[in-house]
Design a protein around this motif. Structure first.
Motif, short mmCIF file in Angstrom:
data_model
loop_
_atom_site.label_atom_id
_atom_site.label_comp_id
_atom_site.label_asym_id
_atom_site.label_seq_id
_atom_site.Cartn_x
_atom_site.Cartn_y
_atom_site.Cartn_z
N CYS A 147 0.82 -1.21 0.00
CA CYS A 147 0.00 0.00 0.00
C CYS A 147 0.86 1.26 0.00
CB CYS A 147 -0.95 -0.01 1.19
SG CYS A 147 -2.21 -1.30 1.08
N ASP A 148 1.97 1.25 0.75
CA ASP A 148 2.89 2.39 0.73
C ASP A 148 3.44 2.60 -0.67
OD1 ASP A 148 2.69 3.27 3.35
OD2 ASP A 148 4.45 2.15 4.05
N ALA A 149 3.83 1.51 -1.32
CA ALA A 149 4.35 1.61 -2.68
C ALA A 149 3.29 2.15 -3.64
CB ALA A 149 4.85 0.25 -3.15
N ALA A 150 2.05 1.72 -3.46
CA ALA A 150 0.96 2.19 -4.31
C ALA A 150 0.72 3.68 -4.09
CB ALA A 150 -0.32 1.41 -4.02
N ALA A 151 0.83 4.13 -2.84
CA ALA A 151 0.64 5.56 -2.54
C ALA A 151 1.72 6.40 -3.22
CB ALA A 151 0.66 5.78 -1.03
N VAL A 152 2.97 5.93 -3.16
CA VAL A 152 4.07 6.65 -3.80
C VAL A 152 3.86 6.67 -5.31
CG1 VAL A 152 6.55 6.59 -4.28
CG2 VAL A 152 5.72 6.22 -1.96
N GLU A 153 3.46 5.53 -5.86
CA GLU A 153 3.22 5.44 -7.31
C GLU A 153 2.13 6.42 -7.74
OE1 GLU A 153 1.35 2.12 -10.20
OE2 GLU A 153 3.04 1.44 -8.98
N LYS A 154 1.12 6.58 -6.88
CA LYS A 154 0.01 7.50 -7.19
C LYS A 154 0.32 8.93 -6.77
CE LYS A 154 -3.54 3.98 -6.88
NZ LYS A 154 -4.97 3.80 -6.70
N LYS A 155 1.54 9.14 -6.25
CA LYS A 155 1.99 10.47 -5.81
C LYS A 155 1.09 11.03 -4.71
CE LYS A 155 4.45 11.40 -9.98
NZ LYS A 155 4.33 11.24 -11.33
N ILE A 156 0.77 10.19 -3.74
CA ILE A 156 -0.02 10.60 -2.59
C ILE A 156 0.94 10.73 -1.42
CG2 ILE A 156 -1.90 9.96 -1.03
CD1 ILE A 156 -3.02 8.20 -3.29
N PHE A 157 0.93 11.88 -0.76
CA PHE A 157 1.87 12.13 0.34
C PHE A 157 1.14 12.75 1.53
CE2 PHE A 157 4.28 12.39 -3.62
CZ PHE A 157 5.24 11.41 -3.38
N GLY A 158 1.83 12.80 2.66
CA GLY A 158 1.31 13.44 3.87
C GLY A 158 0.12 12.70 4.46
N ALA A 217 -2.87 12.48 3.38
CA ALA A 217 -3.62 11.70 2.38
C ALA A 217 -3.00 10.32 2.21
CB ALA A 217 -3.65 12.44 1.05
N LYS A 218 -1.66 10.24 2.26
CA LYS A 218 -0.97 8.95 2.15
C LYS A 218 -1.31 8.07 3.35
CE LYS A 218 3.46 6.65 1.99
NZ LYS A 218 4.65 6.63 2.78
N ASN A 219 -1.29 8.68 4.54
CA ASN A 219 -1.61 7.91 5.74
C ASN A 219 -3.02 7.35 5.67
OD1 ASN A 219 0.90 8.54 6.75
ND2 ASN A 219 0.17 10.21 8.04
N SER A 220 -3.96 8.16 5.24
CA SER A 220 -5.34 7.73 5.11
C SER A 220 -5.48 6.63 4.05
CB SER A 220 -6.22 8.92 4.75
OG SER A 220 -7.55 8.52 4.58
N PHE A 221 -4.84 6.85 2.90
CA PHE A 221 -4.87 5.87 1.82
C PHE A 221 -4.30 4.53 2.28
CE2 PHE A 221 -2.62 3.65 -1.57
CZ PHE A 221 -3.63 3.47 -2.51
N THR A 222 -3.13 4.58 2.93
CA THR A 222 -2.46 3.36 3.38
C THR A 222 -3.29 2.63 4.42
OG1 THR A 222 -0.30 4.33 2.92
CG2 THR A 222 -0.33 2.43 4.38
N LYS A 223 -3.87 3.37 5.36
CA LYS A 223 -4.70 2.75 6.40
C LYS A 223 -5.89 2.01 5.78
CE LYS A 223 -7.11 3.87 10.69
NZ LYS A 223 -7.47 4.94 11.64
#
Length: 73
Positions: free
Chosen positions: A46-57, A59-65
């Motif tokens: 999920c972390d890798a997917a967030a980086v690939e989708k350029k999601i940070f901060g 929003a990344k924490n929410s996405f990963t959770k």
């Protein structure tokens, strides 16, 4: 990265860690160990997917959770 592919294929098929452990008929310590590893692999994927989708901060924490919750399901 190769270790992440099996989990990605599980997610693509809609299977969760819980469903996979049930299918494998795991119980007790074996199930706990499997679930812990599956959740760790899901977090990495999920972390890798967030980086690939350029999601940070935040929003990344929410996405990963949410992503990990869906994968462990």
């Amino acid at each position: 990265m190769a270790a992440l592919i099996p989990l990605a294929s599980l997610a693509a098929e809609g299977a969760s860690c819980t469903a996979a452990s049930t299918e494998k008929k795991l119980a007790g310590a074996a199930k706990n160990s499997f679930m812990k590893k599956c959740e760790k692999d899901a977090a990495a994927t999920c972390d890798a997917a967030a980086v690939e989708k350029k999601i940070f901060g935040a929003a990344k924490n929410s996405f990963t959770k949410k992503c990990v919750k869906d994968a462990v399901g």
